[in-house]
Design an enzyme around this catalytic site. Structure first.
Site, mmCIF file in Angstrom:
data_model
loop_
_atom_site.group_PDB
_atom_site.id
_atom_site.type_symbol
_atom_site.label_atom_id
_atom_site.label_comp_id
_atom_site.label_asym_id
_atom_site.label_seq_id
_atom_site.Cartn_x
_atom_site.Cartn_y
_atom_site.Cartn_z
ATOM 1 N N LYS A 32 0.575 -1.767 0.076
ATOM 2 C CA LYS A 32 -0.143 -0.187 0.210
ATOM 3 C C LYS A 32 1.181 0.932 0.007
ATOM 4 C CE LYS A 32 -2.203 -1.652 3.771
ATOM 5 N NZ LYS A 32 -3.317 -2.271 4.880
ATOM 6 N N ASP B 77 -6.242 -5.506 10.681
ATOM 7 C CA ASP B 77 -6.962 -5.348 10.226
ATOM 8 C C ASP B 77 -8.202 -6.568 9.904
ATOM 9 O OD1 ASP B 77 -5.814 -5.262 7.984
ATOM 10 O OD2 ASP B 77 -7.072 -3.635 6.896
HETATM 11 C C1 GLC Z 1 -2.664 -5.323 2.449
HETATM 12 C C2 GLC Z 1 -1.932 -5.341 3.912
HETATM 13 C C3 GLC Z 1 -2.211 -6.524 3.947
HETATM 14 C C4 GLC Z 1 -4.306 -6.072 5.075
HETATM 15 C C5 GLC Z 1 -4.925 -5.252 3.702
HETATM 16 C C6 GLC Z 1 -6.046 -4.673 4.263
HETATM 17 O O1 GLC Z 1 -3.146 -6.210 1.645
HETATM 18 O O2 GLC Z 1 -0.823 -5.856 3.055
HETATM 19 O O3 GLC Z 1 -2.209 -6.896 5.484
HETATM 20 O O4 GLC Z 1 -5.389 -6.210 5.954
HETATM 21 O O5 GLC Z 1 -3.693 -4.369 2.764
HETATM 22 O O6 GLC Z 1 -5.795 -3.336 4.754
#
Ligand code: GLC
Length: 478
Positions: free
Chosen positions: A185, A221
């Site tokens: 991200k 999350d």
């Molecule tokens: C990315 C992260 C993951 C998280 C997701 C949503 O894929 O690697 O850990 O849960 O974003 O935020």
């Protein structure tokens, strides 16, 4: 049968009034050309089924001792093995680092799920330079935000239990030990990869004498989403995030988690598994539906070649995919023939927020669409309605595809769990702000699973932070 019977005869009377009431704005041959160009975005039922099967295969591999390292869906055990009962009480702190924002939250629980918790919350926008700095800077930044929040709220309590939502792929070794496997991200602080995030966080905490909090749990999350959804709805078994990134977790029976040794497996009947399915597609599993635009967006990202599924389904990328397609249409003189589009050539000029806005307009009205385009194009010049139709069409194709892929993912997990009835907790700004995500995903899951499959998609608000605070409560009360 004569030839005349087979072919409907032409109407003798032309209804000019009705025809004059509306004329197509997009010339039909242009429309056809645009549809042909966008055809690769279409996911057929067969393709969706293939994606579902491949996701399921990768989940199985992720859980297995032998293939875990090489599976694109790693399936990390989270060590979340107790879920809230609703009887939790007391005050807990949560800090949530996931993507665009950092949130700090104080949650007070009153011992019953029927009594609304008290929540105070502060958002901080993570500066771009922090996202790409040294690890120390990231954790100092987080701790500074906690200090600012505590100061503002006048909280002086010592050893306040804290849940830390850290939404990046981690190999967890316990509830307070998590080795970061990579950033996603748009974050890129290389010295943290391979390190224990909890150790770095605790170190930054210990450098501030003015705050006294105790890290009880580090949680992804998706897992926090399940925890917070279970607090409201006991039967929640899947947590899905469709926000800046995209990921899902689910409850797996312990005997299926080969990654854990016998002793570990004896202790609890289940564990929440963080699938990290955003990485699906890294080993070619999605090549059969990847488009030139996906490849371009991937190439320009901070993690090329990684997290391919995420780049087709989440907020950080959908706007970019749309922008890249629009540029193809511009170059083929099928869009914005009489509008300046220089700004659209800049990375990030068109965001997923714009996609959500554009799809909120009623068909045929373009109030939000024009506002979004003025922002994306960087000028307020007149925009042809013909172009508004085209932009909306592209947005719809891209979001529809995302929903199809997510539907396939959920269907795969549902089959893995073999549940008769299922509640899926969903959080994330894209799911929340897009007017049709919920209904298209619901429809796709129904198609893939069949009409007898009973499930609910339940929106969880602020679930990432709330779930972490709840988990801290569950652990503090054990
Ligand atoms: C990315 C992260 C993951 C998280 C997701 C949503 O894929 O690697 O850990 O849960 O974003 O935020």
């Amino acid at each position: 049968m004569t030839e005349n019977d087979a072919i409907p005869s032409m109407p003798r009377y032309i209804n000019k009034d009705a025809i004059d009431a509306a004329q197509p704005l997009v010339r039909s041959d242009d429309q056809r050309k645009i549809e042909t160009i966008c055809q690769p975005l279409h996911i057929s039922n067969n393709a969706a089924h293939v994606v579902e099967k491949r996701i399921l295969a990768c989940v199985e591999q992720g859980l297995s001792q032998e293939h875990h390292e090489k599976s694109s869906i790693r399936c990390f055990p989270t060590y979340v093995q107790s879920l809230p009962t609703g009887k939790e009480s007391g005050a807990y702190l949560a800090v949530d680092l996931g993507g665009t924002n950092l949130r700090v939250m104080l949650v007070t629980l009153f011992g019953s799920r029927f009594e609304a918790p008290e929540i105070s919350l502060q958002h901080f926008q993570v500066p771009e330079n922090v996202k790409k700095s040294a690890g120390n800077a990231v954790f100092q930044y987080i701790v500074n935000c906690i200090a600012e929040f505590l100061g503002k709220e006048g909280i002086t309590k010592s050893n306040l239990p804290l849940g830390f939502t850290f939404s990046f792929p981690c190999e967890q070794r316990g509830l307070t030990s998590a080795i970061l496997t990579r950033w996603t991200k748009g974050f890129d602080c290389p010295d943290v990869v391979g390190q224990d995030v909890c150790v770095m966080f605790n170190k930054a905490l210990s450098e501030r004498q003015d705050i006294s909090v105790e890290l009880k749990v580090l949680i992804n999350d998706t897992a926090a989403c399940v925890v917070s959804s279970v607090w409201r709805r006991k039967s929640c078994r899947i947590g899905l995030i469709v926000g800046t990134g995209c990921n899902a977790c689910y409850l797996e029976q312990i005997e299926n988690i080969e990654l854990w040794d016998e002793a570990e497996r004896q202790r609890h009947p289940f564990s929440v598994i963080n699938t990290e399915w955003g990485a699906f597609g890294e080993y070619g599993e999605l090549d059969f539906i990847l488009t030139e635009w996906d490849r371009a967006v991937d190439k320009a990202s901070s993690n090329p070649g990684e997290h391919i599924f995420e780049k087709m389904t989440s907020g950080l990328y959908l706007g970019e995919v749309v922008r890249t397609i629009l540029l193809t249409l511009v170059d083929k003189r099928l869009a914005f023939r009489s509008t300046k589009v220089d700004n659209l050539r800049k990375n990030g000029a068109f965001s997923t927020t714009h996609v959500c806005q554009i799809e909120q307009d009623p068909i045929g009205e373009f109030r939000r669409c024009k506002l979004a385009l003025a922002e994306a194009l960087g000028h307020k010049d007149q925009i042809e309605e013909e172009d508004c139709y085209t932009v909306r069409y592209v947005c719809e194709e891209v979001t529809r595809r995302a929903c199809m892929l997510l539907g396939a993912g959920i269907a795969a997990l549902a089959r893995k769990m073999d549940f008769g009835e299922l509640v899926i907790g969903v959080d994330g700004a894209l799911f929340r702000n897009h007017p049709l995500f919920y209904s298209i995903m619901k429809k796709k899951i129904t198609q893939l699973m069949g009409a007898d499959f009973e499930f609910e998609l339940v929106q969880s608000r602020e679930g990432s932070g709330f779930g972490a605070a709840l988990m801290a409560a569950v652990l503090a009360n054990q």
